[in-house]
Design a protein around this motif. Sequence first.
Motif, PDB file in Angstrom:
ATOM      1  N   GLY A 102      -8.146  12.160  -5.579  1.00  0.00           N
ATOM      2  CA  GLY A 102      -8.501  11.525  -4.149  1.00  0.00           C
ATOM      3  C   GLY A 102      -9.453  12.090  -3.635  1.00  0.00           C
ATOM      4  O   GLY A 102     -10.052  12.677  -3.959  1.00  0.00           O
ATOM      5  N   MET A 126       3.766  14.895  -1.052  1.00  0.00           N
ATOM      6  CA  MET A 126       3.774  15.419  -0.040  1.00  0.00           C
ATOM      7  C   MET A 126       4.935  15.215   1.812  1.00  0.00           C
ATOM      8  O   MET A 126       4.939  15.829   2.031  1.00  0.00           O
ATOM      9  N   GLN A 179      -7.853   6.405  -3.723  1.00  0.00           N
ATOM     10  CA  GLN A 179      -7.819   7.200  -4.367  1.00  0.00           C
ATOM     11  C   GLN A 179      -7.870   6.664  -5.710  1.00  0.00           C
ATOM     12  O   GLN A 179      -8.107   5.637  -6.131  1.00  0.00           O
ATOM     13  N   SER A 200      -7.451  15.950  -2.323  1.00  0.00           N
ATOM     14  CA  SER A 200      -6.369  16.195  -3.315  1.00  0.00           C
ATOM     15  C   SER A 200      -6.336  15.842  -4.948  1.00  0.00           C
ATOM     16  O   SER A 200      -7.484  15.037  -5.148  1.00  0.00           O
ATOM     17  N   GLU A 241      -6.864  13.796   5.102  1.00  0.00           N
ATOM     18  CA  GLU A 241      -6.633  14.977   3.453  1.00  0.00           C
ATOM     19  C   GLU A 241      -8.099  15.000   3.628  1.00  0.00           C
ATOM     20  O   GLU A 241      -9.001  14.401   2.875  1.00  0.00           O
ATOM     21  N   GLY A 272      -3.821  20.768  -2.790  1.00  0.00           N
ATOM     22  CA  GLY A 272      -5.162  20.344  -1.278  1.00  0.00           C
ATOM     23  C   GLY A 272      -5.217  20.751  -0.754  1.00  0.00           C
ATOM     24  O   GLY A 272      -4.682  21.764  -0.188  1.00  0.00           O
ATOM     25  N   TYR A 294      -5.970  19.718   3.328  1.00  0.00           N
ATOM     26  CA  TYR A 294      -5.632  18.774   4.800  1.00  0.00           C
ATOM     27  C   TYR A 294      -5.467  19.548   5.830  1.00  0.00           C
ATOM     28  O   TYR A 294      -5.327  20.299   6.170  1.00  0.00           O
ATOM     29  N   GLN A 307       0.998  10.188  -2.117  1.00  0.00           N
ATOM     30  CA  GLN A 307       1.397  10.791  -1.026  1.00  0.00           C
ATOM     31  C   GLN A 307       2.922  11.232  -0.733  1.00  0.00           C
ATOM     32  O   GLN A 307       3.459  11.448   0.396  1.00  0.00           O
ATOM     33  N   THR A 342       0.800  19.597  -8.109  1.00  0.00           N
ATOM     34  CA  THR A 342      -0.678  18.917  -6.440  1.00  0.00           C
ATOM     35  C   THR A 342      -0.963  20.190  -6.156  1.00  0.00           C
ATOM     36  O   THR A 342      -0.683  21.754  -6.167  1.00  0.00           O
ATOM     37  N   SER A 383      -8.309  10.217   0.919  1.00  0.00           N
ATOM     38  CA  SER A 383      -7.252   9.966   0.100  1.00  0.00           C
ATOM     39  C   SER A 383      -5.667   9.061   1.810  1.00  0.00           C
ATOM     40  O   SER A 383      -5.140   9.187   1.284  1.00  0.00           O
ATOM     41  N   GLN A 384      -6.293  10.538   2.578  1.00  0.00           N
ATOM     42  CA  GLN A 384      -5.112   9.551   3.309  1.00  0.00           C
ATOM     43  C   GLN A 384      -5.551   9.976   4.563  1.00  0.00           C
ATOM     44  O   GLN A 384      -6.555  10.941   5.215  1.00  0.00           O
TER      45      GLN A 384
END
Length: 465
Positions: free
Chosen positions: A49, A35, A459, A104, A101, A118, A120, A32, A116, A54-55
């Motif tokens: 993730g 991000m 994750q 991820s 998220e 993903g 979100y 994270q 990376t 994951s978040q």
Amino acid sequence: MKLKLLLFIWFIALSATAQNKQLLYNFDGLPQNLMLNPGGETDFDMHIGFPLLSQIHLSAGSSGISLYDIFQKGGDVNQRIRKSLGNLDRNDFFTVNQQLEIFSLGWRDQKRRYFTAGIYQELDAFLYFPKDPAVLTYEGNRNYIGESFNFSDAAFTAEALNVFHIGFTNYYSEDFNYGFRGKIYSGVFNAYSVGNRGSFRTEISPAGPNLYRHYMTGLDVLINTSGYADLLDSENVTGIGTLSKIGKRAFLGGNLGLGLDAGFTWYPSDQYRVTGSLLDIGFIRHSKNVENYRYYGSYQTDGIALLFPGSNSPSYWDEWEDELDRNLKDETLTNTYITWRPLKINASVDFGFYENAEPCNCHRPMGRRRYYNHLGAHFFAMKRPRGLNYATTIYYDRTFNENFRGKVTFTADSYSFSNIGLLLSAKLSNFNVYLAADNLLDYTNLAKARNASVQLGFQLLFTRE
């Protein structure tokens, strides 16, 4: 109505958050961190993730007052409301931001670049306290003869969207690395009303047919919306129909936009680290399911000279309403509009000490010493319609061992000058879990808190042998 107005404002405040994530920033043990700074570092070589887990980010905040200021026990609640209205001004605000998220993934290639990708979901809203309209609604104009109530105080933005992103971090040299992330925004809902104009004023007019004369001057209020109108259609009110529409918009079927994140990390020496990032340099073009609501015009009246009803008495209320309709116009349009994402700025400097001499498989630049402890300062700013909102943080980051790490922060921002936060991250084999919370001093009585947040995630982290 007076109490409902304040309850509505505080309902928004309870859902509120600042987007400052000072606990996660520079925390290179978590993906994270990337991000928040695409040019940040990681001490692992791959992450996956857990979908939707994951978040998770939730928080609440208000820059001006707390719930306790109004709803504490004892005394006169109306007096506290009146005092709170006096303490707030047009630059006080309430914000709403929630992030989740959905997916991820990250991996390192043979050249040590870290990629990376993903998706979100984000909900973001920002409401300035409408000082003059709120006072006019709550107290009326009796004690404000000759003063103007400005409708420019009313300003807000609100949106829900999905963000699709892909980015990379590149090690340019032993002392410097940078990164970029491209984004596609898929809008689900938007409401935008900024730059409103107009004023309302009452003056004494002894020569007129009524004691008071009222002026509505240069009124022009515009609320742009997208993704809203068709959800109210009778055939779409059902849960299945609504969810189907929202799902299509969230996955590239809504109003689309583009964005960019950029960041860097620089080591002047082994012990000193300087970082910075710009997030959400982007926009969304709203052209689908758009409705614009505009109310504008000017008006002057000497009040309503009421007479007792009689056989020949006119309908004064009807005449007054017709007069308003002739002078104050309302329109519903379908004009395309563009909104800019709220730009976020991060910058930090920290000092590492107590060297970590354990073997490292994290593919850091050769010769770089690592440290168990970091002491630093972090600056955050976010663009809002009337300027930047700021926060400054000092932090202590401690690595206890390869499986357990923590961070403590002290933040001064628009909500509080005594915001203490804590982040804990634990790893069992490849499984990682983290939990972060700030404003810990207010958790014993959340009604007194102007801001509070919780973040957590799960994750898998992998390191090459």
